[in-house]
Enzyme design. Structure first.
Site, short mmCIF file in Angstrom:
data_model
loop_
_atom_site.label_atom_id
_atom_site.label_comp_id
_atom_site.label_asym_id
_atom_site.label_seq_id
_atom_site.Cartn_x
_atom_site.Cartn_y
_atom_site.Cartn_z
N CYS A 61 0.80 -1.23 0.00
CA CYS A 61 0.00 0.00 0.00
C CYS A 61 0.83 1.28 0.00
O CYS A 61 0.44 2.26 -0.64
CB CYS A 61 -1.00 -0.01 1.16
SG CYS A 61 -2.19 -1.36 1.02
N ASN A 73 -10.07 0.31 0.71
CA ASN A 73 -8.61 0.43 0.64
C ASN A 73 -8.16 0.16 -0.80
O ASN A 73 -8.17 -0.98 -1.26
CB ASN A 73 -8.01 -0.59 1.61
CG ASN A 73 -6.49 -0.59 1.61
OD1 ASN A 73 -5.86 -0.05 0.72
ND2 ASN A 73 -5.92 -1.23 2.61
N HIS A 133 -3.31 6.93 4.43
CA HIS A 133 -3.76 5.73 3.70
C HIS A 133 -5.18 5.40 4.15
O HIS A 133 -5.47 5.37 5.35
CB HIS A 133 -2.80 4.58 4.01
CG HIS A 133 -3.18 3.29 3.39
ND1 HIS A 133 -3.70 3.20 2.12
CD2 HIS A 133 -3.10 2.01 3.86
CE1 HIS A 133 -3.93 1.93 1.84
NE2 HIS A 133 -3.58 1.19 2.88
N1 COA Z 1 -18.19 -9.55 8.84
C1 COA Z 1 -18.60 -10.07 10.03
N2 COA Z 1 -17.75 -10.56 10.93
C2 COA Z 1 -16.44 -10.53 10.64
C3 COA Z 1 -15.95 -10.02 9.44
C4 COA Z 1 -16.89 -9.52 8.53
N3 COA Z 1 -16.54 -8.98 7.34
N4 COA Z 1 -14.60 -10.10 9.44
C5 COA Z 1 -14.24 -10.66 10.60
N5 COA Z 1 -15.36 -10.94 11.34
C6 COA Z 1 -15.45 -11.53 12.64
C7 COA Z 1 -14.23 -12.32 13.03
O1 COA Z 1 -14.31 -13.62 12.47
C8 COA Z 1 -14.32 -12.32 14.53
O2 COA Z 1 -15.22 -13.32 14.92
P1 COA Z 1 -14.90 -14.23 16.22
O3 COA Z 1 -14.85 -13.25 17.37
O4 COA Z 1 -16.06 -15.15 16.23
O5 COA Z 1 -13.59 -14.86 15.92
C9 COA Z 1 -14.97 -10.98 14.85
O6 COA Z 1 -15.53 -10.51 13.62
C10 COA Z 1 -13.99 -9.94 15.37
O7 COA Z 1 -12.84 -10.02 14.60
P2 COA Z 1 -11.64 -9.03 14.78
O8 COA Z 1 -10.56 -9.40 13.81
O9 COA Z 1 -11.30 -8.89 16.23
O10 COA Z 1 -12.34 -7.68 14.35
P3 COA Z 1 -11.71 -6.26 14.33
O11 COA Z 1 -12.52 -5.35 15.13
O12 COA Z 1 -10.22 -6.31 14.57
O13 COA Z 1 -11.90 -5.87 12.81
C11 COA Z 1 -10.62 -5.77 10.78
C12 COA Z 1 -11.32 -6.66 11.79
C13 COA Z 1 -10.03 -6.63 9.68
C14 COA Z 1 -11.65 -4.81 10.19
C15 COA Z 1 -9.52 -4.95 11.51
O14 COA Z 1 -8.73 -5.81 12.28
C16 COA Z 1 -8.64 -4.20 10.57
O15 COA Z 1 -9.08 -3.28 9.91
N6 COA Z 1 -7.34 -4.52 10.53
C17 COA Z 1 -6.39 -3.83 9.65
C18 COA Z 1 -6.57 -4.37 8.28
C19 COA Z 1 -5.93 -3.52 7.23
O16 COA Z 1 -6.00 -2.32 7.25
N7 COA Z 1 -5.32 -4.17 6.25
C20 COA Z 1 -4.75 -3.54 5.12
C21 COA Z 1 -3.40 -3.02 5.42
S1 COA Z 1 -2.78 -2.13 4.08
#
Ligand code: COA
Length: 330
Positions: free
Chosen positions: A116, A282, A252
């Protein structure tokens, strides 16, 4: 890396594919909901490229948009094309060479792979080429079609990304304008948290690389919040400035919670933050450029404004820069 350069961006264009994919559309494919995606990421919709639309096509459209905005003279004298992407059309040739050929530029052309922050890495390279005299005018592109490499069964990544491109001209600008600092960083220890295979099937430590993008969202989230604020502080300090002097923070566009956590730790007012993650998701290497173009179009960014650009991604890697905006008439 510190550079006080009278080199900056003099033109900027963008492109997103016409196909809009809403959270409701994705909820037809995986177990998720508009409410979950909006609450956890701030994203409502994104654009996905057509089946036969790739990074080169989007890069060409973004360059055409730049020509439409700044005039046809904008490409005159371009002697280097640098294109940042994680989704090149091919491994050989460089996607940059496809763009060079399309516009019949008398220029060298190469791709940058730095996830990214790739476009920001490309900007830093372009600035260094111009500063050193090895190039005069660099067409510097970020173009990514992440939809092509997502696992359509993985709700943890599918909902985050969109496709798009940005194209900029990097060249000499009047004294006092342009890039005032560049901070580039990488921590390959974090490679296991965000990756996808190409030729090898494992990382050096034996961790498996998958056919499509795989990510440990929680680890990337923590890293992102930390590095967005540390890289911002570093770029501002290297520019010899104070945070209060920054007119706009252009981060970003990965997740509004990440942007807002960084904003809060930097104690920046919300009206100084440029964010459009809600409508594009993103867009990887294109995201900072697309956000910047929007703030130019709606009149927020003006000549002489100091902008703080910051990005992060796989590597893990990051980049930040202070840029004093210069309006040039071609
Ligand atoms: N819809 C519904 N539930 C979802 C989901 C979706 N799209 N994606 C994940 N979940 C679930 C998970 O499976 C988890 O379930 P569990 O508790 O039964 O295991 C629950 O939601 C919570 O997951 P968690 O990973 O703790 O959520 P979060 O609040 O951290 O949000 C992201 C997840 C991916 C949105 C967040 O971690 C994030 O944005 N991370 C950075 C990613 C990023 O920017 N990547 C690109 C870098 S360039």
């Amino acid at each position: 890396m510190t550079q006080a350069l009278s080199v900056g961006i003099t033109a900027l264009g963008t492109y997103v594919p016409s196909k809009v994919v809403t959270n409701h559309d994705l909820a037809q494919l995986v177990e998720t909901s508009d409410e979950w995606i909006v609450t956890r990421t701030g994203i409502r919709e994104r654009h996905f490229s057509a089946e036969d639309e790739f990074a080169s096509h989007m890069a060409i459209h973004a360059t055409e948009n730049m020509i439409a905005k700044h005039g046809s003279a904008v490409l005159d004298g371009v002697d280097l094309v640098i294109l940042a992407t994680s989704t090149p059309d091919a491994l050989l040739p460089a996607t940059a060479a496809i763009v060079q050929n399309h516009f019949k530029l008398k220029a060298g052309a190469f791709d940058v792979i730095a996830a990214c922050p790739g476009w920001m890495y490309a900007l830093s390279a372009a600035a260094a080429y111009v500063k050193s005299g090895m190039a005069k005018k660099v067409l510097t592109i970020g173009s990514d079609a992440l939809s092509k490499i997502l696992n359509w069964e993985d709700r943890g990544t599918l909902v985050l990304f969109g496709d798009g491109a940005c194209a900029a001209i990097v060249e000499a600008v009047p004294e006092g304008y342009g890039f005032k600092s560049f901070v580039l960083g990488a921590d390959g220890e974090g490679a296991k948290h965000l990756n996808m295979r190409c030729i090898n099937t494992t990382l050096p430590d034996g961790s498996p690389l998958t056919e499509k993008v795989s990510m440990n969202g929680r680890e990337v989230f923590k890293f992102a919040v930390r590095v967005m604020s540390s890289a911002t502080r570093e770029a501002v300090a290297q520019a010899g400035m104070r945070l209060e002097e920054i007119a706009y923070f252009v981060p970003h566009q990965a997740n509004f919670r990440i942007i807002d956590a960084a904003r809060s730790s930097l104690e920046l007012p919300l009206d100084k933050v440029v964010s459009n993650v809600e409508r594009y998701g993103n867009t990887s290497a294109a995201s900072v450029g697309i956000a910047m173009r929007e703030a130019l179009d709606d009149g927020r960014i003006k000549d002489g404004d100091d902008l703080l650009l910051v990005s992060f991604g796989a590597g893990l890697s990051w980049a930040s820069s202070v840029l004093r905006w210069h309006v040039k008439t071609f």
